[in-house]
Design an enzyme around this catalytic site. Structure first.
Site, short mmCIF file in Angstrom:
data_model
loop_
_atom_site.label_atom_id
_atom_site.label_comp_id
_atom_site.label_asym_id
_atom_site.label_seq_id
_atom_site.Cartn_x
_atom_site.Cartn_y
_atom_site.Cartn_z
N ASP A 11 0.88 -1.18 0.00
CA ASP A 11 0.00 0.00 0.00
C ASP A 11 0.91 1.22 0.00
OD1 ASP A 11 -2.33 1.68 0.33
OD2 ASP A 11 -1.92 1.79 2.46
N GLY A 44 -2.74 9.40 -3.48
CA GLY A 44 -4.00 9.98 -3.97
C GLY A 44 -3.85 11.19 -4.87
N CYS A 74 -4.62 -1.31 -1.90
CA CYS A 74 -4.77 0.12 -2.10
C CYS A 74 -5.68 0.34 -3.30
CB CYS A 74 -3.39 0.73 -2.36
SG CYS A 74 -3.41 2.49 -2.73
N CYS A 184 -10.93 3.71 0.51
CA CYS A 184 -9.48 3.81 0.65
C CYS A 184 -9.14 2.95 1.85
CB CYS A 184 -9.09 5.27 0.89
SG CYS A 184 -7.41 5.51 1.50
N THR A 185 -8.07 2.16 1.73
CA THR A 185 -7.79 1.17 2.78
C THR A 185 -7.35 1.79 4.11
OG1 THR A 185 -5.57 0.86 1.84
CG2 THR A 185 -7.30 -0.71 1.19
N1 DGL Z 1 -4.72 3.33 0.96
C1 DGL Z 1 -4.82 3.93 -0.35
C2 DGL Z 1 -6.14 3.61 -1.03
O1 DGL Z 1 -6.73 2.60 -0.73
C3 DGL Z 1 -4.50 5.31 -0.32
C4 DGL Z 1 -3.97 6.21 -0.55
C5 DGL Z 1 -3.10 7.37 -0.67
O2 DGL Z 1 -1.94 7.16 -0.39
O3 DGL Z 1 -3.58 8.43 -1.05
O4 DGL Z 1 -6.58 4.32 -1.89
#
Ligand code: DGL
Length: 266
Positions: A11, A44, A74, A184-185
């Site tokens: 992730d 993101g 992710c 989002c995780t």
């Molecule tokens: N955990 C990521 C997701 O599921 C996220 C994001 C990020 O770093 O913006 O989208």
């Protein structure tokens, strides 16, 4: 031929641990290797090619560590990079996307809110997902800049986190949403606070468990002769290892160490 394997999971940071919890529950005998790309978080607001490059680098690292299946824990990285990973690597690559289908089935008001990163919401994969599953249900989306960073800092219950959640959920609730997709995780770690702010009558849905089940199915069908490695979990980060160990221990629920990725993968 029997081979011993491992499951690689990555992730942009610690959010994917919400998926890793489900993977360990459903596949308790597997060797798990987790990479938090904390040196590059958040994904993101990054370009597709940036996320593709990071995803390729992390997948190469995981395979070098013995992974014979990789989970993109992710939503943002899946939207940006799952196609290129699948074209480059022949092992099973399991991706994830916001839980539109179960949310559409769950809503009674006919309005579903989606909390996700801008990258996910603007992706072609997300548009296709809505096209396929939204049907008559009204889907209202909300990008949530800053929320990932709060989780990365371990601020699961601070005034600032509460303020961001109130700001991002208010327009969805005002439109009549009774179901919110945690797209989002990182966000499942904020579920208690989201419930507090949005109200207990709101249904929250995410895809962590479905992803773990999909992984289980793909291992059974595509890697039938494999033997899982010892049931261990290792954590790596492209960021600061001491900070990562601290926050991962909090979110994982036990004291663990984190190792910094070798420099060629940073
Ligand atoms: N955990 C990521 C997701 O599921 C996220 C994001 C990020 O770093 O913006 O989208």
């Amino acid at each position: 031929m029997n081979r011993s394997g491992a499951i690689g999971v990555f992730d942009s940071g610690v959010g994917g641990l919400s998926v890793l919890h489900h993977i360990r529950q459903i596949l308790p005998h597997e060797r798990l290797i987790y990479v938090a790309d904390s040196g590059h978080v958040p994904y993101g607001d990054k370009s597709q090619s940036y996320i593709e490059q990071r995803s390729q680098t992390l997948t190469r690292f995981l395979i070098a560590q013995g992974a014979d299946a990789v989970v993109i824990a992710c939503n943002t990285a899946t939207a940006a990079a799952v196609a290129s990973l699948r074209s480059q690597f022949s092992i099973p690559i399991v991706g994830m996307e916001p839980a539109v289908k179960p949310a559409v089935a769950a809503t009674k008001s006919g309005v579903v809110g989606v909390l996700a990163t801008i990258g996910t919401l603007e992706s072609a994969r997300f548009a296709a997902l809505l096209e396929k599953y939204a049907g008559e249900v009204e889907i209202v989306t909300q990008g949530c800049p800053g929320l990932v960073e709060q989780v990365e800092q371990g601020e699961l219950n601070s005034a600032r986190t509460r303020e961001l959640i109130a700001r991002y959920t208010a327009p969805l609730l005002a439109r009549g949403a009774d179901t919110l997709i945690l797209g989002c995780t990182h966000y499942p770690f904020l579920a208690p606070l989201i419930r507090e702010v949005a109200g207990n009558h709101i249904t929250l849905v995410d895809t962590g468990e479905a992803v773990a089940r999909q992984l289980q199915r793909r291992i059974q069908t595509e890697l039938p002769a494999r033997i899982s490695g010892a049931a261990t979990v290792q954590f790596f980060t492209s960021g600061d290892a001491v900070h990562a160990a601290h926050i991962i221990s909090v979110l994982w629920g036990e004291d663990v160490a984190a190792q910094r990725l070798p420099h060629e993968f940073l």
